[in-house]
Design an enzyme around this catalytic site. Sequence first.
Site, PDB file in Angstrom:
ATOM      1  N   ASP A   1      34.347  22.906  49.527  1.00  0.00           N
ATOM      2  CA  ASP A   1      32.928  22.603  49.478  1.00  0.00           C
ATOM      3  C   ASP A   1      32.744  21.607  48.333  1.00  0.00           C
ATOM      4  OD1 ASP A   1      30.199  22.556  49.887  1.00  0.00           O
ATOM      5  OD2 ASP A   1      30.011  24.745  49.957  1.00  0.00           O
ATOM      6  N   TRP A   2      31.640  20.893  48.342  1.00  0.00           N
ATOM      7  CA  TRP A   2      31.455  19.795  47.391  1.00  0.00           C
ATOM      8  C   TRP A   2      31.331  20.338  45.973  1.00  0.00           C
ATOM      9  CZ3 TRP A   2      32.764  18.255  51.694  1.00  0.00           C
ATOM     10  CH2 TRP A   2      32.817  16.917  52.050  1.00  0.00           C
TER      11      TRP A   2
END
Length: 808
Positions: A231-232
């Site tokens: 995930d970012w």
Amino acid sequence: MNESVRHLREQMTLTEKASLTSGANFWNTKPVPRLGIPSIMLTDGPHGLRKQGGAADHLGLNSSIPATCFPTAATLANSWDAELLHRVGEALGDEAAAESVSVLLGPGLNIKRNPLAGRNFEYFSEDPLVSGALAAAFIRGVQSRGVAASAKHFAVNSQETHRMSIDEIVDERALHEIYLEGFRLAITGGDAWTVMSSYNKVNGTYANENRELLDGILRRRWGFDGLVVTDWGGNNDRVGGLVAGNALEMPSTGGVTDREVVRAVEGGTLDAAVLDARVDEVLALIEKTSPRGAAPADLDAHHELAVEAARQSIVLLANRAGTLPLGPGAGRIAVIGDFAETPRFQGAGSSLVNPTRVDSALDALQAAGLDIVGYEPGFARRDAASTRLRRRALALAARAEAVLLFLGLDESAEAEGVDRAHMRLAQNQLTLAEDLIALGKPVIVVLAGGSPVELPFAERVDAIVHGYLAGQGGGRAIVEVLTGVVNPSGRLAETYPLRYADVPSSKAFTKTEATSEHRESIYVGYRYYDKVGAPVRYPFGHGLSYTAFSYADLVADATTARVTVTNTGDRAGAEIVQFYVEAPDAAAGVFRAPRELRGFVKVRLEPGASATVDVALAEHAFDVFDVAAGDWRTVAGSYAVLAGASSRDIRLSASVEIAGDTGSEADTAQLPHYVSGHVEQVTSTEFEALLGSPLPTPDWSTGRALTRDDIVAQTKGRGGFGGLLYFLIDTSSDVLMRLRRPLAANNTRFVLDLPFRSIPRLSGGKFDDDMLVGLLLMVNRRFFRGARHLIGAALRLRARNSRNPKAN
């Protein structure tokens, strides 16, 4: 291994390999021009393309190109229609390919454990079979266009509060039966090319570094051969992630973690073969995707598909005395509620789509031929009392013979990065509803929102239609349901409790800082309510129609169930036939849910028509996950296969004898509440007995210095610069909320959950680890020493960048 992938990788330098496995910027991978390896683009979203043409972010702050906003996953799940999900996936794949996007970051399919979880609108269901089957169809649709889908967030991403550091404590049986099963179905049934790991820890280890999750289960047990992306900002230890099975870190860290990888290989702490395996996964994804020259998407056709998706997903919750549909004889109708004119059709955060157009219910009502006497918003969008708005609405209602009342959750209530504070509608909406009901006229409520709400007025209104978050075409679709142009066929993919206190995780959800204890184990949603016989507002699978259906001739065996369904009404409609399996003595005697969904099918029938449907039962229909054996085990006994219209509307039952193991599922002597189902009463001792290990400390330790692995929120109450930092962020969020900028407010508050280590990685090279040392000294009450270090480090970084402006 693909020969072209191997050939490319063998020509790469160590630096190029490390570079390839992290982002070039916010949305793109790094190219290797020397070898002709292109950059590919990954972008949000689960229900619409969120490709940003300018400033980039992961929280929906900056604008994106216009794209079709389909209904969110929570809405589409109510269709129970895999073919529809496949078509939506195809359309999203077309739009992504037309914009040269290689990876669409969705679907989200985490289990909806608690109604207050802030991203419930992005997830399908409380049930893994519904989640997995629909996600698999969506993935196949997207990938049929040469664009990779990304099943997310793997795994146990059950809350937004402290999501980047929270440790989700869950027993192994619940992990496999509830939280991983949907992913298994989506990945094996959809052949997903990518999986996104979640921010959180799972039983003490960050998901992105969890070798049991990413290697033992995802790859070895399920056979996944694609790519895992963070995930970012979800990377904790880049080298640890590579070893566990994560191939791509996003977004760019300005080369910071690339250098960590190079040093690890050169120092012998990272096997070069591990890095090579991850590089191969990136190269294989680039080869599979890289859409170029795709035809422009047909946005007009996609809007019509968005309308159709909403039509199939709208749920008729209540319809007393056949109030709906509204016809020419309905009389004068007052339309009240801000959501009628300004629809709430999607959530907020990384999935925020810039729609190509938006159909409002008010416009559609005015074009529907009904006698609309007027419209009043009735209440302020956010919960602020307004006597003027309420009086105008009541005056309008006094002139009408019926009221269409549009209520729902506003934009601040459901967003990435924050969990809901309660399960109620805004007080100004509830007050208005009570005043309108008191007039004694028919009141039809139309709801908007991506998760359950308490409905204290439910028994005193004449009909309730739930549009959920119905996408850009939802306004027209809702009016077609209200007027009978469309016969509603949506069914709830989650239970609606009477009140939040009835939810088994309500006492603990988001109440602790460091851990989230899943004491309810397998008893999530209807599995809990049906086990203990708790009353609910609307059961799992519930939904009404303007026609009626009868069931007959149920036949079942160990693999399939067959039933004949007849439309006994006077108009065409669709029924969702749900097949549940009831375990022997599960209602009270053993640690099992009384019934579990094991198959479903949507049947469309003309008036008087019948159809016989055969449905394959789920692979683990008669199994439990045996923790001691580390695998699924079939439990022998006499089971009931049930056909029904909800988990509590069972029409037929057939007995099936299953051969297997007769052993007990667990040593239940220490687990009395897991046998009875009253998991709201589980103690720490009983939960530890289930886990087989002591519980970690649920809250942050105090009185110690904060480190790079702590989060910004831990500065609260520390005094000095740390306390000031918390105050400024918290106050800024509150001010933005008062200024009616809920998205900006929620995104400001998101900073509080950011680990200190992420600041250099997400700064684009403007803040390095040496500067972080100074910042940590400042928050740890050594302000002047820290400030001097921070300034010196900033000057050193500036000097390095001026000497080598092309670095990183």
